[in-house]
Design an enzyme around this catalytic site. Structure first.
Site, PDB file in Angstrom:
ATOM      1  NE  ARG A  37      -3.731  -0.307   2.248  1.00 16.61           N
ATOM      2  CZ  ARG A  37      -4.953  -0.309   1.713  1.00 16.61           C
ATOM      3  NH1 ARG A  37      -5.465   0.817   1.260  1.00 16.61           N
ATOM      4  NH2 ARG A  37      -5.654  -1.412   1.612  1.00 16.61           N
ATOM      5  CE1 TYR A  70      -0.579  -8.469  -1.257  1.00 14.78           C
ATOM      6  CE2 TYR A  70      -2.404  -9.918  -0.628  1.00 14.78           C
ATOM      7  CZ  TYR A  70      -1.852  -8.647  -0.721  1.00 14.78           C
ATOM      8  OH  TYR A  70      -2.563  -7.558  -0.292  1.00 14.78           O
ATOM      9  CG  ASP A  97     -13.434   2.154   2.591  1.00 18.58           C
ATOM     10  OD1 ASP A  97     -14.013   1.423   1.763  1.00 18.58           O
ATOM     11  OD2 ASP A  97     -12.424   1.789   3.229  1.00 18.58           O
TER      12      ASP A  97
END
Length: 398
Positions: free
Chosen positions: A109, A223, A300
């Site tokens: 991120r 991952y 969001d």
């Protein structure tokens, strides 16, 4: 594209807010981004950029920068938490590119945030203001007036031709638009960390794949990120009460105790990470109305999504693309453009929200119901598991 004499104001310099700002600025709109934090650092760990999101970022010219930091796994391998046996898989890599025309990337991120920030700072018509918190919103004489507070307790009013609330699940813009509902805790906590890939147990060092471990009351996803140098790990557990604050340090021994009966490879992987951050997971059904006049919501702030479909960031990126498209089509009528943007996005957001809630139930099934789930995964096979989500991954902004 001209929206008015004043700049567009985007509240929130996260992934959705920066994508929206870039999408508008690249169309010639003057944009001011407000961020309540004083440091533009993105907390968290990894994020999955499925084809519906990666194609938008590629169209913004970010493909080469993303390709240097992202990883494109070949597959998802689904295993049982307790036994470690392989349940099935999901085809990624070449299959995703060929089916949807865009990659399925995974990326840290912070790396994605840096790429977006670098692109934003390169544009002369895009301004970033940190330490600014939205406190009020009203309209007068055909323009929006944004009341902001600064980190030094100062106050100001910023006129705007458009206001985009991209300030997350605890949005300050949402109640200013008349939606006073509080997000609802959904009984899960996400434990997140990244480790150096070279420090991971041997079984996790070289495979170019995403791991998904399913078990009663808990699941784990891992991952590679940061060009393959690091491994992102997320463990989602049931929790009776939400934690205080946005992200809290997690007690490693508590996590390991919860997975004490897990298969040895998974226990070994979790034990490798010395530090964890924990997020309580909140949800809120998409608002019945998230636009008013010259103001709207995105990501969001409009429709929080639980992480069980890995689509929270992707939906925000989609929102940004559609918002810019509708505004470009109707530059002289911002309220009409926002109404069309909202009408286009709400049904999809609601479908993704429900899909994430459904996966939350399926991921954590106990025996014997888990046997039926596992049988479906095996019957569909890796490519069939992808085909179930053609409606999701095949989305295009046109």
């Amino acid at each position: 594209m001209m929206l008015g004499t004043e700049p567009a104001v985007v509240a929130g310099a996260g992934i959705g807010g920066l994508t929206a700002a870039l999408s508008l600025a690249r169309r010639g709109v003057a944009v001011t981004v407000l961020e309540r934090r004083t440091a533009l650092e993105e907390a968290g760990a990894g994020i999955q950029l499925s084809p519906n999101a990666s194609r938008v970022l590629i169209d913004l010219g970010l493909g080469p920068a993303l390709a240097r930091q992202a990883v494109e796994p070949d597959r998802v391998v689904i295993r049982a938490v307790g036994s470690g046996r392989t349940i099935g898989g999901i085809a990624l890599g070449r299959h995703m590119r060929e089916r949807y025309g865009a990659p399925y990337w995974v990326i840290h991120r912070a790396d994605l945030h840096t790429i977006l920030l670098d692109a934003a700072r390169s544009l002369p018509n895009l301004r970033l203001l940190v330490g600014r918190r939205v406190e009020s919103l009203r309209e007068e004489n055909g323009q929006a007036l944004v009341g902001i507070a600064t980190a030094s307790n100062g106050q100001d009013v910023l006129p705007a031709s458009l206001v985009v609330g991209a300030d997350g699940v605890w949005s300050a813009v949402r109640p200013a638009l008349g939606d006073g509902r509080a997000p609802q805790y959904r009984g899960y906590a996400a434990w997140r960390t990244t480790i150096a890939r070279a420090a991971a147990p041997a079984a996790f060092r070289d495979a170019n794949e995403t791991g998904l471990w399913l078990g009663p009351e808990a699941h784990v996803v891992h991952y590679p990120v940061s060009g393959g140098r690091k491994l992102n790990i997320v463990a989602v557990l049931r929790g009776d009460k939400p934690l205080d604050g946005w992200a809290s340090p997690g007690e490693r021994d508590q996590l390991l105790h919860r997975f004490r009966k897990a298969a040895e490879p998974l226990r070994g992987l979790l034990a490798t990470a010395p530090e964890w951050l924990v997020w309580s997971l909140y949800d809120l059904p998409a608002s019945r109305r998230w636009s008013r006049g010259r103001a709207t919501l995105l990501g969001d702030a409009a429709h929080p999504v639980l992480p069980f479909l890995a689509q929270g960031g992707a939906l925000a990126i989609e929102d940004a693309s559609v918002l810019a498209r509708e505004l470009a089509a109707r530059p002289g009528d911002v309220p009409a453009a926002l109404a069309l943007y909202e009408a286009a996005r709400r049904p999809r957001a609601q479908r993704v929200q429900e899909g994430a809630r459904s996966n939350a139930r399926a991921y954590h099934l106990a025996w014997p119901l888990s046997m039926a789930r596992d049988a479906v995964i095996r019957r569909l096979g890796p490519e069939g598991m992808v085909a179930r989500y053609d409606w999701l991954y095949g989305w295009r902004p046109e």
